[in-house]
Design a protein around this motif. Structure first.
Motif, PDB file in Angstrom:
ATOM      1  N   PHE A 114       9.170 -12.048   3.824  1.00 57.74           N
ATOM      2  CA  PHE A 114       8.010 -11.172   3.935  1.00 57.74           C
ATOM      3  C   PHE A 114       8.336  -9.948   4.786  1.00 57.74           C
ATOM      4  O   PHE A 114       7.915  -8.829   4.474  1.00 57.74           O
ATOM      5  CB  PHE A 114       6.846 -11.950   4.550  1.00 57.74           C
ATOM      6  N   ARG A 118       7.972  -6.108   3.774  1.00 50.24           N
ATOM      7  CA  ARG A 118       7.134  -5.196   4.550  1.00 50.24           C
ATOM      8  C   ARG A 118       7.912  -3.940   4.917  1.00 50.24           C
ATOM      9  O   ARG A 118       7.399  -2.823   4.828  1.00 50.24           O
ATOM     10  CB  ARG A 118       6.628  -5.905   5.801  1.00 50.24           C
ATOM     11  N   ARG A 121       8.407  -1.746   1.823  1.00 49.84           N
ATOM     12  CA  ARG A 121       7.129  -1.155   1.430  1.00 49.84           C
ATOM     13  C   ARG A 121       6.768   0.028   2.334  1.00 49.84           C
ATOM     14  O   ARG A 121       6.320   1.078   1.854  1.00 49.84           O
ATOM     15  CB  ARG A 121       6.079  -2.247   1.553  1.00 49.84           C
ATOM     16  N   THR A 138       5.078  -6.810  13.812  1.00 52.82           N
ATOM     17  CA  THR A 138       4.760  -8.044  13.091  1.00 52.82           C
ATOM     18  C   THR A 138       5.429  -9.246  13.743  1.00 52.82           C
ATOM     19  O   THR A 138       4.824 -10.315  13.879  1.00 52.82           O
ATOM     20  CB  THR A 138       5.202  -7.921  11.618  1.00 52.82           C
ATOM     21  N   ASP A 159       6.947 -11.506  -2.375  1.00 59.22           N
ATOM     22  CA  ASP A 159       5.948 -11.039  -3.323  1.00 59.22           C
ATOM     23  C   ASP A 159       4.523 -11.227  -2.807  1.00 59.22           C
ATOM     24  O   ASP A 159       3.577 -11.217  -3.587  1.00 59.22           O
ATOM     25  CB  ASP A 159       6.124 -11.744  -4.662  1.00 59.22           C
ATOM     26  N   TYR A 160       4.360 -11.338  -1.503  1.00 62.50           N
ATOM     27  CA  TYR A 160       3.050 -11.568  -0.904  1.00 62.50           C
ATOM     28  C   TYR A 160       2.068 -10.453  -1.258  1.00 62.50           C
ATOM     29  O   TYR A 160       0.933 -10.704  -1.658  1.00 62.50           O
ATOM     30  CB  TYR A 160       3.168 -11.700   0.612  1.00 62.50           C
ATOM     31  N   TYR A 161       2.509  -9.209  -1.136  1.00 66.95           N
ATOM     32  CA  TYR A 161       1.615  -8.085  -1.398  1.00 66.95           C
ATOM     33  C   TYR A 161       1.225  -8.019  -2.873  1.00 66.95           C
ATOM     34  O   TYR A 161       0.091  -7.696  -3.211  1.00 66.95           O
ATOM     35  CB  TYR A 161       2.253  -6.769  -0.956  1.00 66.95           C
ATOM     36  N   ASP A 162       2.180  -8.315  -3.762  1.00 61.61           N
ATOM     37  CA  ASP A 162       1.880  -8.285  -5.192  1.00 61.61           C
ATOM     38  C   ASP A 162       0.911  -9.392  -5.578  1.00 61.61           C
ATOM     39  O   ASP A 162       0.031  -9.194  -6.414  1.00 61.61           O
ATOM     40  CB  ASP A 162       3.162  -8.405  -6.009  1.00 61.61           C
ATOM     41  N   ARG A 164      -1.283 -10.738  -3.621  1.00 60.31           N
ATOM     42  CA  ARG A 164      -2.558 -10.495  -2.959  1.00 60.31           C
ATOM     43  C   ARG A 164      -3.458  -9.590  -3.782  1.00 60.31           C
ATOM     44  O   ARG A 164      -4.661  -9.767  -3.841  1.00 60.31           O
ATOM     45  CB  ARG A 164      -2.275  -9.882  -1.585  1.00 60.31           C
ATOM     46  N   ASN A 165      -2.862  -8.606  -4.424  1.00 61.44           N
ATOM     47  CA  ASN A 165      -3.637  -7.678  -5.236  1.00 61.44           C
ATOM     48  C   ASN A 165      -2.873  -7.419  -6.536  1.00 61.44           C
ATOM     49  O   ASN A 165      -2.108  -6.464  -6.647  1.00 61.44           O
ATOM     50  CB  ASN A 165      -3.884  -6.377  -4.479  1.00 61.44           C
ATOM     51  N   ARG A 168      -3.397  -3.969  -8.442  1.00 56.33           N
ATOM     52  CA  ARG A 168      -2.692  -2.831  -7.860  1.00 56.33           C
ATOM     53  C   ARG A 168      -1.208  -2.872  -8.218  1.00 56.33           C
ATOM     54  O   ARG A 168      -0.605  -1.859  -8.556  1.00 56.33           O
ATOM     55  CB  ARG A 168      -2.857  -2.826  -6.344  1.00 56.33           C
ATOM     56  N   ALA A 169      -0.619  -4.067  -8.183  1.00 60.45           N
ATOM     57  CA  ALA A 169       0.794  -4.206  -8.538  1.00 60.45           C
ATOM     58  C   ALA A 169       1.017  -3.858 -10.008  1.00 60.45           C
ATOM     59  O   ALA A 169       2.004  -3.209 -10.368  1.00 60.45           O
ATOM     60  CB  ALA A 169       1.269  -5.626  -8.250  1.00 60.45           C
TER      61      ALA A 169
END
Length: 190
Positions: A114, A118, A121, A138, A159-162, A164-165, A168-169
């Motif tokens: 993660f 981060r 990103r 963090t 792939d936590y952000y992908d 999560r939404n 958007r991804a």
């Protein structure tokens, strides 16, 4: 040449003595060192430096934000009357800051973590040094939660952000392909 070799041997002996003294002093904090070692980028020596600088009693800091501010990795915002001025992080504890920098550099090399996701990103929008400070922040927040609440570090994955939404991804991927000259038609797999 023999004088130099003897000097190197003497320094190696002194280094072994110091390592033994450190190991004896850190023996009572072994459990905390192992807990910190679960965070990507934090090795044994980095964990020892972190514990030496902040201790294991997190009652000294009201919350994770206070620890991050004391460490000098707290994000800043300097804005007045709609104008943004340069805002930089303040010094904080230099030894802790160096240990966090080492940990952050190590963490971004773990490609399937993660923290590396981060960094990648934020690197695109903010640049390398700001993204690195964000990873340091963090890490120090995770350290506070580990030591204050006895929580364990949970790796969220790259792939936590992908996840999560997802919308958007999906739109980001479509825009990127269209920017490269492809026509995209999406069909759900079921």
């Amino acid at each position: 040449m023999q004088l130099h070799l003897r000097h190197i041997d003497t320094l190696d002996e002194q280094l072994q003595i110091l390592n033994q003294m450190i190991a004896e002093a850190m023996q009572s904090f072994d459990q905390a060192c192992q807990a910190l070692g679960t965070i990507p980028g934090i090795g044994e020596q980095t964990a020892q430096v972190i514990i030496a600088e902040i201790g294991v009693d997190m009652n000294v800091f009201a919350d994770a934000a206070h620890l991050a501010s004391w460490a000098g990795v707290c994000p800043g915002q300097n804005e007045s009357a709609g104008r943004q001025r340069s805002s930089h992080t303040y010094g904080g504890n230099v030894y802790l800051r160096a240990a966090l920098g080492t940990a952050a550099l190590g963490a971004i090399k773990h490609k399937e973590s993660f923290l590396a996701a981060r960094y990648r990103r934020l690197y695109l929008r903010r640049g390398g040094s700001r993204a690195l400070v964000a990873v340091e922040h963090t890490i120090i927040v995770a350290i506070w939660h580990l030591l204050a609440n006895g929580e364990v570090f949970k790796e969220l994955g790259p792939d936590y952000y992908d996840q999560r939404n997802k919308d958007r991804a999906k739109s980001r991927a479509v825009k990127e392909l269209e920017r490269l000259g492809y026509e995209v038609q999406l069909d759900s797999v079921a």
